[in-house]
Design a protein around this motif. Structure first.
Motif, mmCIF file in Angstrom:
data_model
loop_
_atom_site.group_PDB
_atom_site.id
_atom_site.type_symbol
_atom_site.label_atom_id
_atom_site.label_comp_id
_atom_site.label_asym_id
_atom_site.label_seq_id
_atom_site.Cartn_x
_atom_site.Cartn_y
_atom_site.Cartn_z
ATOM 1 N N GLY A 1 1.975 2.912 -2.644
ATOM 2 C CA GLY A 1 1.972 4.060 -3.527
ATOM 3 C C GLY A 1 3.092 4.143 -4.310
ATOM 4 N N ASP B 1 0.845 -1.174 0.087
ATOM 5 C CA ASP B 1 -0.107 0.060 0.109
ATOM 6 C C ASP B 1 0.754 1.258 0.018
ATOM 7 N N ASP C 1 8.981 6.420 -8.940
ATOM 8 C CA ASP C 1 8.547 6.804 -7.845
ATOM 9 C C ASP C 1 9.387 7.023 -6.313
#
Length: 340
Positions: free
Chosen positions: A137, A135, A143
């Motif tokens: 992201g 989770d 990223d």
């Protein structure tokens, strides 16, 4: 870590130094015991733990049987883990053989060339890579910009991160590398103090199985040339080529059997307690082990890949210049001929 997976625990640097200190009175060669009128050479190997070819070879006696043919026996020393401390043990004559990655071997050889390489296993394309929380992201390498990634300096971990950044043309200074020993990283990753973890199967398998982490990218996806390699102490290789050959043959043959039936090489000593591989871990582990190869001679193809890795480390300022691995490689086929 398959040959690559020798244990689920890592030898710490402190333990390595302690073993090195204990070896200061050694004669510089493996001990020979005289029993029954013949000399038996004691071969010091890292404890195979609860999984892998050495673990099963210890339990069923097949490794003892293979080495007995060349008048050798095993003394299990410490535990298998990161190669850097094992390399120090080889240098200090506290260990005769060890297994690691070519990335770690290059970094170690560039400092103190106290060992030679005699076998290689193809890179792990499935079990090595960069982990992120499910989770988090974080869905692409881009990223990671502005984030923290935990790595072990100068080996598989740092190599995989740098390869991933290079592949996406991301400057390395855009991502913060947090240097920790491998067995320290799990709690740091799980607590959120770092955003990602570049690691190998010894740590990725339990982390994926137990916490639901996932690979952001794998060794195969970044084009890893990170072969697993087997190393032997220089003095031992010079004095006992027939034992080096016998161990190589055992590793090769056992690795083939492991690839055919990987589950037989898990939970060799126990299926309960902290050493045990859980059912959830098996689900992650078995496809990785089945896809892996076995120990092979180091030939022209492997040397070419080793040179590419060495140049990459030089370009990334991990080492000072591109280290030439070739003088530190044993031709196991030539060793076999000379041992006859």
């Amino acid at each position: 870590m398959n040959v690559r997976q020798l244990a689920l625990a890592t030898t710490s640097l402190l333990a390595a130094l302690g073993l090195a200190a204990c070896s200061s009175s050694s004669t510089g060669s493996a001990r020979a015991d005289t029993a029954g009128g013949g000399a038996t050479v004691t071969v010091r190997l890292p404890d195979g733990g609860n999984s892998g070819v050495l673990a099963l070879g210890r339990k069923d006696g097949s490794l003892d049987k293979a080495l007995a043919k060349v008048h050798a026996k095993v003394a299990w020393t410490g535990t298998a883990g990161a190669f850097a401390p094992a390399a120090q043990e080889l240098d200090a004559n506290a260990l005769d053989f060890a297994e690691g990655s070519i990335t770690s071997a290059i970094a170690a050889l560039a400092q103190t060339p106290g060992f030679k390489l005699f076998a290689a296993v193809d890179p792990d394309k499935l079990g090595e890579g960069i982990l992120v929380k499910k989770d988090s992201g974080i869905n692409t390498i881009s990223d990671l910009v502005g984030r923290k990634v935990a790595v072990w300096h100068g080996g598989t971990s740092e190599y995989l991160l740098l390869k991933a950044l290079e592949q996406q043309h991301i400057p390395v200074d855009k991502v913060t590398r947090v240097y920790l020993q491998p067995n320290q990283i799990g709690p740091v990753f799980n607590s959120g103090q770092v955003d990602a973890w570049s690691t190998w199967a010894t740590y990725s398998v339990p982390t994926i199985a137990n916490s639901g982490a996932r690979f952001l990218t794998t060794g195969g996806e970044v084009g890893s040339e990170n072969y697993a390699v087997w190393a032997v102490r220089n003095g031992f290789a010079e004095q006992h080529p027939e034992i080096v050959k016998a161990l190589y043959t055992y590793l090769h043959d056992a690795g083939v059997k492991q690839q055919q039936n990987p589950e037989a090489y898990l939970n060799v000593r126990t299926d309960s307690g902290p050493e045990a591989v859980s059912d959830a871990q098996k689900a992650v582990e078995l496809p990785i082990d089945k896809a892996l190869g076995t120990a092979q001679p180091i030939g022209a193809t492997q040397l070419e890949h080793f040179a590419t890795v060495a140049q990459f480390f030089a370009d990334q300022k991990i080492t000072k210049g591109a280290f030439d691995v070739k003088p530190h490689v044993i031709d196991i086929n030539a060793t076999a001929a000379s041992a006859k």
